[in-house]
Design an enzyme around this catalytic site. Structure first.
Site, PDB file in Angstrom:
ATOM      1  N   ASP A  32      10.112   2.313  -1.142  1.00  0.00           N
ATOM      2  CA  ASP A  32       9.499   1.223  -1.173  1.00  0.00           C
ATOM      3  C   ASP A  32       9.388   0.756   0.195  1.00  0.00           C
ATOM      4  O   ASP A  32      10.035   0.719   0.866  1.00  0.00           O
ATOM      5  CB  ASP A  32       9.683   0.161  -2.210  1.00  0.00           C
ATOM      6  CG  ASP A  32       8.669  -0.913  -2.404  1.00  0.00           C
ATOM      7  OD1 ASP A  32       7.588  -0.724  -2.435  1.00  0.00           O
ATOM      8  OD2 ASP A  32       9.357  -1.855  -2.795  1.00  0.00           O
ATOM      9  N   GLY A  33       8.049  -0.055   0.455  1.00  0.00           N
ATOM     10  CA  GLY A  33       8.033  -0.717   1.733  1.00  0.00           C
ATOM     11  C   GLY A  33       6.887  -0.214   2.497  1.00  0.00           C
ATOM     12  O   GLY A  33       6.556  -0.848   3.733  1.00  0.00           O
TER      13      GLY A  33
ATOM     14  N   GLY B 144       3.657  -0.402   2.693  1.00  0.00           N
ATOM     15  CA  GLY B 144       2.645  -1.437   2.928  1.00  0.00           C
ATOM     16  C   GLY B 144       2.974  -2.604   3.934  1.00  0.00           C
ATOM     17  O   GLY B 144       2.230  -2.902   4.548  1.00  0.00           O
TER      18      GLY B 144
ATOM     19  N   ARG C  34      -2.607  -0.616   4.648  1.00  0.00           N
ATOM     20  CA  ARG C  34      -1.425  -0.013   3.716  1.00  0.00           C
ATOM     21  C   ARG C  34      -1.518   1.428   3.832  1.00  0.00           C
ATOM     22  O   ARG C  34      -0.458   2.084   3.663  1.00  0.00           O
ATOM     23  CB  ARG C  34      -1.893  -0.599   2.396  1.00  0.00           C
ATOM     24  CG  ARG C  34      -1.566  -2.095   2.187  1.00  0.00           C
ATOM     25  CD  ARG C  34      -1.768  -2.618   0.740  1.00  0.00           C
ATOM     26  NE  ARG C  34      -0.928  -1.844  -0.116  1.00  0.00           N
ATOM     27  CZ  ARG C  34       0.414  -2.165  -0.323  1.00  0.00           C
ATOM     28  NH1 ARG C  34       0.960  -3.341   0.391  1.00  0.00           N
ATOM     29  NH2 ARG C  34       1.186  -1.431  -0.991  1.00  0.00           N
TER      30      ARG C  34
ATOM     31  N   HIS D  43       1.535   4.362   4.117  1.00  0.00           N
ATOM     32  CA  HIS D  43       1.704   5.659   3.199  1.00  0.00           C
ATOM     33  C   HIS D  43       1.782   7.029   3.958  1.00  0.00           C
ATOM     34  O   HIS D  43       2.665   7.838   3.874  1.00  0.00           O
ATOM     35  CB  HIS D  43       0.786   5.566   2.054  1.00  0.00           C
ATOM     36  CG  HIS D  43       0.743   4.441   1.047  1.00  0.00           C
ATOM     37  ND1 HIS D  43       1.987   4.083   0.708  1.00  0.00           N
ATOM     38  CD2 HIS D  43      -0.180   3.824   0.571  1.00  0.00           C
ATOM     39  CE1 HIS D  43       1.767   3.011  -0.157  1.00  0.00           C
ATOM     40  NE2 HIS D  43       0.216   2.581  -0.285  1.00  0.00           N
TER      41      HIS D  43
ATOM     42  N   GLU E  79       2.519   2.188 -13.328  1.00  0.00           N
ATOM     43  CA  GLU E  79       2.019   1.073 -12.970  1.00  0.00           C
ATOM     44  C   GLU E  79       1.064   0.968 -11.576  1.00  0.00           C
ATOM     45  O   GLU E  79       0.274  -0.034 -11.486  1.00  0.00           O
ATOM     46  CB  GLU E  79       2.780  -0.105 -12.851  1.00  0.00           C
ATOM     47  CG  GLU E  79       3.678  -0.513 -14.205  1.00  0.00           C
ATOM     48  CD  GLU E  79       4.433   0.501 -14.662  1.00  0.00           C
ATOM     49  OE1 GLU E  79       4.517   0.830 -15.968  1.00  0.00           O
ATOM     50  OE2 GLU E  79       5.289   1.249 -13.862  1.00  0.00           O
ATOM     51  N   ASN E  80       1.194   1.965 -10.728  1.00  0.00           N
ATOM     52  CA  ASN E  80       0.517   1.912  -9.438  1.00  0.00           C
ATOM     53  C   ASN E  80      -1.130   2.176  -9.699  1.00  0.00           C
ATOM     54  O   ASN E  80      -1.429   1.896  -8.538  1.00  0.00           O
ATOM     55  CB  ASN E  80       1.385   2.911  -8.359  1.00  0.00           C
ATOM     56  CG  ASN E  80       2.616   2.428  -7.817  1.00  0.00           C
ATOM     57  OD1 ASN E  80       3.545   3.108  -7.590  1.00  0.00           O
ATOM     58  ND2 ASN E  80       2.685   1.331  -7.661  1.00  0.00           N
TER      59      ASN E  80
ATOM     60  N   SER F 283      11.861  -1.311 -11.355  1.00  0.00           N
ATOM     61  CA  SER F 283      10.272  -1.062 -11.518  1.00  0.00           C
ATOM     62  C   SER F 283      10.061   0.275 -12.205  1.00  0.00           C
ATOM     63  O   SER F 283       9.377   1.091 -12.043  1.00  0.00           O
ATOM     64  CB  SER F 283       9.680  -0.934  -9.862  1.00  0.00           C
ATOM     65  OG  SER F 283       9.844  -1.921  -9.175  1.00  0.00           O
TER      66      SER F 283
ATOM     67  N   GLU G 262      24.984   3.839 -10.002  1.00  0.00           N
ATOM     68  CA  GLU G 262      25.393   2.878  -8.846  1.00  0.00           C
ATOM     69  C   GLU G 262      23.944   2.413  -8.367  1.00  0.00           C
ATOM     70  O   GLU G 262      23.014   3.190  -7.995  1.00  0.00           O
ATOM     71  CB  GLU G 262      26.400   3.319  -7.599  1.00  0.00           C
ATOM     72  CG  GLU G 262      27.793   3.675  -8.439  1.00  0.00           C
ATOM     73  CD  GLU G 262      28.222   2.284  -8.969  1.00  0.00           C
ATOM     74  OE1 GLU G 262      28.309   1.253  -8.380  1.00  0.00           O
ATOM     75  OE2 GLU G 262      28.870   2.316 -10.139  1.00  0.00           O
TER      76      GLU G 262
HETATM   77  C1  IPE Z   1       7.865   1.115  -6.865  1.00  0.00           C
HETATM   78  O1  IPE Z   1       7.375   0.332  -6.041  1.00  0.00           O
HETATM   79  C2  IPE Z   1       7.054   2.430  -7.085  1.00  0.00           C
HETATM   80  C3  IPE Z   1       7.234   3.574  -6.024  1.00  0.00           C
HETATM   81  C4  IPE Z   1       8.106   3.208  -5.137  1.00  0.00           C
HETATM   82  C5  IPE Z   1       6.630   4.644  -6.195  1.00  0.00           C
HETATM   83  P1  IPE Z   1       6.431  -0.950  -6.373  1.00  0.00           P
HETATM   84  O2  IPE Z   1       6.178  -1.241  -5.005  1.00  0.00           O
HETATM   85  O3  IPE Z   1       5.255  -0.411  -7.317  1.00  0.00           O
HETATM   86  O4  IPE Z   1       7.219  -1.885  -7.359  1.00  0.00           O
HETATM   87  P2  IPE Z   1       7.109  -3.507  -7.618  1.00  0.00           P
HETATM   88  O5  IPE Z   1       5.619  -3.567  -7.781  1.00  0.00           O
HETATM   89  O6  IPE Z   1       7.214  -4.021  -6.408  1.00  0.00           O
HETATM   90  O7  IPE Z   1       7.815  -3.518  -8.589  1.00  0.00           O
HETATM   91  C1  IPE Z   2       5.957   2.254  -1.733  1.00  0.00           C
HETATM   92  O1  IPE Z   2       5.187   1.524  -0.954  1.00  0.00           O
HETATM   93  C2  IPE Z   2       4.886   3.125  -1.857  1.00  0.00           C
HETATM   94  C3  IPE Z   2       4.495   3.169  -3.580  1.00  0.00           C
HETATM   95  C4  IPE Z   2       4.536   2.317  -4.366  1.00  0.00           C
HETATM   96  C5  IPE Z   2       3.420   4.143  -3.823  1.00  0.00           C
HETATM   97  P1  IPE Z   2       4.335  -0.059  -1.209  1.00  0.00           P
HETATM   98  O2  IPE Z   2       3.012   0.462  -1.101  1.00  0.00           O
HETATM   99  O3  IPE Z   2       4.757  -0.536  -2.628  1.00  0.00           O
HETATM  100  O4  IPE Z   2       4.828  -0.883   0.116  1.00  0.00           O
HETATM  101  P2  IPE Z   2       4.890  -2.493  -0.217  1.00  0.00           P
HETATM  102  O5  IPE Z   2       5.998  -2.767  -1.281  1.00  0.00           O
HETATM  103  O6  IPE Z   2       3.633  -2.947  -0.636  1.00  0.00           O
HETATM  104  O7  IPE Z   2       5.358  -2.929   1.167  1.00  0.00           O
HETATM  105 MG    MG Z   3       5.962  -1.870  -3.116  1.00  0.00          MG
END
Ligand code: IPE
Ligand code: IPE
Ligand code: MG
Length: 228
Positions: free
Chosen positions: A15-16, A18, A28, A32, A62-63, A184, A195
């Site tokens: 995650d992170g 974006g 964003r 990726h 959910e994405n 998530s 853990e």
């Molecule tokens: C979880 O991240 C899904 C992936 C890393 C693929 P999200 O960014 O979608 O999760 P939420 O929305 O913060 O819970």
């Molecule tokens: C994780 O990064 C990748 C996916 C969920 C596909 P995000 O796209 O959720 O990045 P943030 O959480 O918005 O920074």
């Molecule tokens: Mg995210």
């Protein structure tokens, strides 16, 4: 790094991306793109460290609710990843599985996934699961329905062995980058006794040293499984 108490199966919520891009005034999708380059680095490093199975959260069920351009970019990056790394993965004795539902994936991607899985299916040294269009609840429902169709008894063990990660069993350690402290919908059933390791480091910055920190922290944890 010499660690005696290694996790066998590690899950990573990558995650992170974006926020990483936003910090650099980029869109964003750029995040990726950079994040996807980090996948190979961490996969190679984790297996070199002695981890047997790795499950990576690439796209949740959910994405789909994200803007269509972002979803398209993510699907394209996943396709590129599979095309680029499959040969290397096979050569290194890794069995690659794309876990999650095939529903709503493009025909091309479904075909590519089948080819990749077919190419690596004889490998049993290590396991790499990419969670794509994946949700833990949906996975449990699919597993139970499979058992019902096969007329099998629904037991905890039977469900575990019917999940998408059946070959890898339970997950010992779940790492989440990007600062959020939640699952998530990732590996809910096989993660019952995982853990959990949360770090503020955003996925594109999560390098080998960061992975080592997580493994080291795991090795110090006292896993009691309900005992004293
Ligand atoms: C979880 O991240 C899904 C992936 C890393 C693929 P999200 O960014 O979608 O999760 P939420 O929305 O913060 O819970
Ligand atoms: C994780 O990064 C990748 C996916 C969920 C596909 P995000 O796209 O959720 O990045 P943030 O959480 O918005 O920074
Ligand atoms: Mg995210």
């Amino acid at each position: 790094m010499e660690i005696s108490n290694l996790p066998k199966h590690v899950g990573i919520i990558m995650d992170g991306n974006g926020r990483w891009a936003k910090l650099r005034n980029k869109n964003r999708s750029y995040g990726h793109q950079v994040g996807s380059k980090n996948v190979d680095t961490i996969v190679s490093h984790a297996f070199k460290s002695g981890v047997k199975a790795l499950t990576l959260y690439a796209f949740s069920s959910e994405n789909w609710a994200r803007p269509v351009e972002e979803v398209d970019k993510l699907m394209k990056l996943i396709e590129q990843y599979l095309k680029k790394f499959i040969k290397k993965v096979v050569k290194n004795g890794v069995r690659l599985s794309i876990i999650g539902s095939r529903e709503n994936l493009s025909e091309n991607l479904v075909k590519l996934i089948s080819e990749c899985e077919e190419m690596s299916k004889a490998n049993t040294d290590r396991y790499l699961n990419i969670a794509l269009n994946y949700g833990g609840r949906g996975e449990i429902v699919r597993a139970v329905n499979k058992l019902i169709l096969e007329n099998k008894e629904i037991t905890e063990k039977a469900i575990l062995e019917s999940l998408d990660t059946a070959d890898c069993g339970e997950v010992d350690l779940i790492i989440r980058t990007g600062g959020e402290k939640r699952l998530s919908n990732f590996l809910l059933y096989q993660g019952a006794y995982s853990e959990l390791y949360f770090t503020d480091v955003l996925w594109p910055d999560f390098k080998k040293e960061e992975f080592d920190k997580a493994i080291e922290e795991f090795s110090k944890r006292n896993r009691r499984f309900g005992k004293v």
